[in-house]
Design an enzyme around this catalytic site. Structure first.
Site, PDB file in Angstrom:
ATOM      1  N   ARG A 157       0.821  -1.223   0.000  1.00  0.00           N
ATOM      2  CA  ARG A 157       0.000   0.000   0.000  1.00  0.00           C
ATOM      3  C   ARG A 157       0.851   1.269   0.000  1.00  0.00           C
ATOM      4  NH1 ARG A 157      -2.000  -2.766   4.263  1.00  0.00           N
ATOM      5  NH2 ARG A 157      -4.016  -3.790   4.031  1.00  0.00           N
ATOM      6  N   THR A 237      11.494   4.901   5.420  1.00  0.00           N
ATOM      7  CA  THR A 237      10.385   5.147   6.361  1.00  0.00           C
ATOM      8  C   THR A 237       9.794   3.810   6.805  1.00  0.00           C
ATOM      9  OG1 THR A 237       8.899   5.357   4.457  1.00  0.00           O
ATOM     10  CG2 THR A 237       9.705   7.414   5.441  1.00  0.00           C
ATOM     11  N   SER A 238      10.550   2.709   6.595  1.00  0.00           N
ATOM     12  CA  SER A 238       9.980   1.391   6.937  1.00  0.00           C
ATOM     13  C   SER A 238      10.444   0.952   8.333  1.00  0.00           C
ATOM     14  CB  SER A 238      10.343   0.371   5.859  1.00  0.00           C
ATOM     15  OG  SER A 238      11.749   0.188   5.755  1.00  0.00           O
ATOM     16  N   ARG A 239      11.524   0.206   8.397  1.00  0.00           N
ATOM     17  CA  ARG A 239      12.088  -0.180   9.681  1.00  0.00           C
ATOM     18  C   ARG A 239      13.605  -0.033   9.577  1.00  0.00           C
ATOM     19  NH1 ARG A 239       7.829   0.601  11.578  1.00  0.00           N
ATOM     20  NH2 ARG A 239       6.486  -0.833  12.726  1.00  0.00           N
ATOM     21  N   GLU A 268      16.496   1.925  17.600  1.00  0.00           N
ATOM     22  CA  GLU A 268      15.795   3.107  18.108  1.00  0.00           C
ATOM     23  C   GLU A 268      15.654   3.030  19.623  1.00  0.00           C
ATOM     24  OE1 GLU A 268      12.134   3.746  15.979  1.00  0.00           O
ATOM     25  OE2 GLU A 268      13.166   3.575  14.074  1.00  0.00           O
ATOM     26  N   HIS A 286      11.216   8.839  13.736  1.00  0.00           N
ATOM     27  CA  HIS A 286      10.112   7.891  13.463  1.00  0.00           C
ATOM     28  C   HIS A 286       8.743   8.586  13.539  1.00  0.00           C
ATOM     29  CE1 HIS A 286       9.132   3.308  13.619  1.00  0.00           C
ATOM     30  NE2 HIS A 286       8.236   3.966  12.916  1.00  0.00           N
TER      31      HIS A 286
HETATM   32  C1  DGY Z   1       3.919   1.698  11.877  1.00  0.00           C
HETATM   33  O1  DGY Z   1       2.708   1.871  12.014  1.00  0.00           O
HETATM   34  O2  DGY Z   1       4.397   0.578  11.710  1.00  0.00           O
HETATM   35  C2  DGY Z   1       4.795   2.915  11.893  1.00  0.00           C
HETATM   36  O3  DGY Z   1       6.117   2.609  11.945  1.00  0.00           O
HETATM   37  C3  DGY Z   1       4.411   3.858  13.006  1.00  0.00           C
HETATM   38  O4  DGY Z   1       3.199   4.361  12.691  1.00  0.00           O
END
Ligand code: DGY
Length: 327
Positions: A157, A237-239, A268, A286
């Site tokens: 998504r 923006t993932s992990r 983190e 994050h």
């Molecule tokens: C998630 O939802 O996995 C994000 O990293 C934080 O919203």
């Protein structure tokens, strides 16, 4: 019938707490600090529902300390902090919050992409440090975004939402994933499926949107950075552990790539000291899904999962099928 009980491990938006309180006697850790497993277990005594955040490690040991808990509602789309097989074999539901944070996270990925290419972090520090003494034709030059090639890793998504935004910038979009999406989705996103080597070699921007799994751990390491263009940027923006941070810092220092925009880190909230020393790394704490509306929706979905469970229904966004699920 006594009302079911729930424990919320940390403060979440009131919208979720209010929704939960309609059905549950809910206790919230208002201290807003991460609790130890023993502390969680103490509060969760007699609770059927546990609402957790991605900062909570929910493993078999914690679940054994919380024998009354039958549903763990994680307020995040990612649930790598939860040992799902351990929950499944203990008859515990696990639910996440998919869908509602897609667009907000895609917005942030784009904010990072643009800010990294145009060196906004450095530029802002420059002004605040009192170093701006007049316009300069060679001052803080960055890379263009429009017309470039965007490589998306993980075409779920969020990856698709990131791809759609590239249209306005007239970018070529490549993607790679374990599975190719349908022709209709590719057409809608104007994206071309390629293998990892092609994506790394041809992208000006590589944006990561995969869940953290053994297959995605250190998906970008020294070999991959060396295979990228020296003018390319990485956005995550993932992990955090999807990138080998030590290798990234080396790549940034050595000029193997031009820059990186990171919203997540390997350990983190610690940030690798070598990354802190890199001017060409833009670092965020994050905040991918951190809009008021989205966080409200995430908290509400978590509450809805717990409420469905209390009614004997399947939690709408469950990610497992617990063994002998106890209603
Ligand atoms: C998630 O939802 O996995 C994000 O990293 C934080 O919203």
């Amino acid at each position: 019938m006594p009302r079911p009980k729930a424990f919320v491990t940390r403060v979440i938006p009131e919208a979720g707490i209010e929704r939960l309180a309609a059905v549950y006697d809910a206790e919230v850790n208002r201290e807003d600090r991460q609790l130890s497993p023993q502390e969680i277990a103490g509060h969760a005594k007699g609770c059927q529902a546990l609402i957790t955040l991605l900062t909570d490690r929910v493993d078999g040991a914690l679940l054994d300390l919380c024998p009354d808990v039958r549903i763990v509602a994680n307020v995040a789309v990612g649930y790598d902090n939860v040992d799902v097989p351990a929950a499944t074999e203990r008859g515990v539901w696990v639910a996440n919050t998919p869908g509602v944070l897609t667009e907000t996270t895609a917005d942030l990925a784009w904010a990072l992409l643009m800010a990294t290419a145009r060196r906004l972090g450095e530029a802002e520090r420059f002004v605040r440090a009192g170093r701006y003494h007049g316009w300069g034709i060679l001052m803080l030059l960055g890379g263009d975004v429009h017309g470039k090639t965007l490589g998306i890793v993980g075409f779920g998504r969020i990856g698709q939402a990131v791809a759609k935004r590239a249209r306005g910038f007239e970018m070529r979009v490549l993607y790679t994933d374990a599975q190719r999406v349908s022709g209709a989705v590719e057409h809608d996103c104007r994206a071309t499926f390629v293998d990892k080597a092609t994506l790394l070699a041809e992208s000006d921007f590589v944006s990561l949107h995969v869940p953290l799994m053994p297959q995605t751990h250190h998906w970008l390491g020294e070999t991959e950075f060396m295979a990228m263009r020296s003018t390319a940027y990485v956005v995550n923006t993932s992990r955090g552990p999807v990138i080998d941070e030590a290798a990234l810092a080396k790549a940034l220092r050595s000029g193997w790539i031009a820059g990186a925009g990171l919203d997540v880190f390997e350990r983190e909230p610690q940030v690798h000291p070598d990354l802190l020393a890199c001017e060409n790394a833009l670092l965020l704490p994050h905040i991918g899904s951190a809009s008021i509306e989205t966080r409200d929706r995430m908290a509400t979905i978590a509450a809805d999962n717990c409420i469905a469970f209390a009614r004997g229904e399947r939690p709408p966004t469950a990610v497992n099928e617990p063994v002998q699920a106890k209603a």
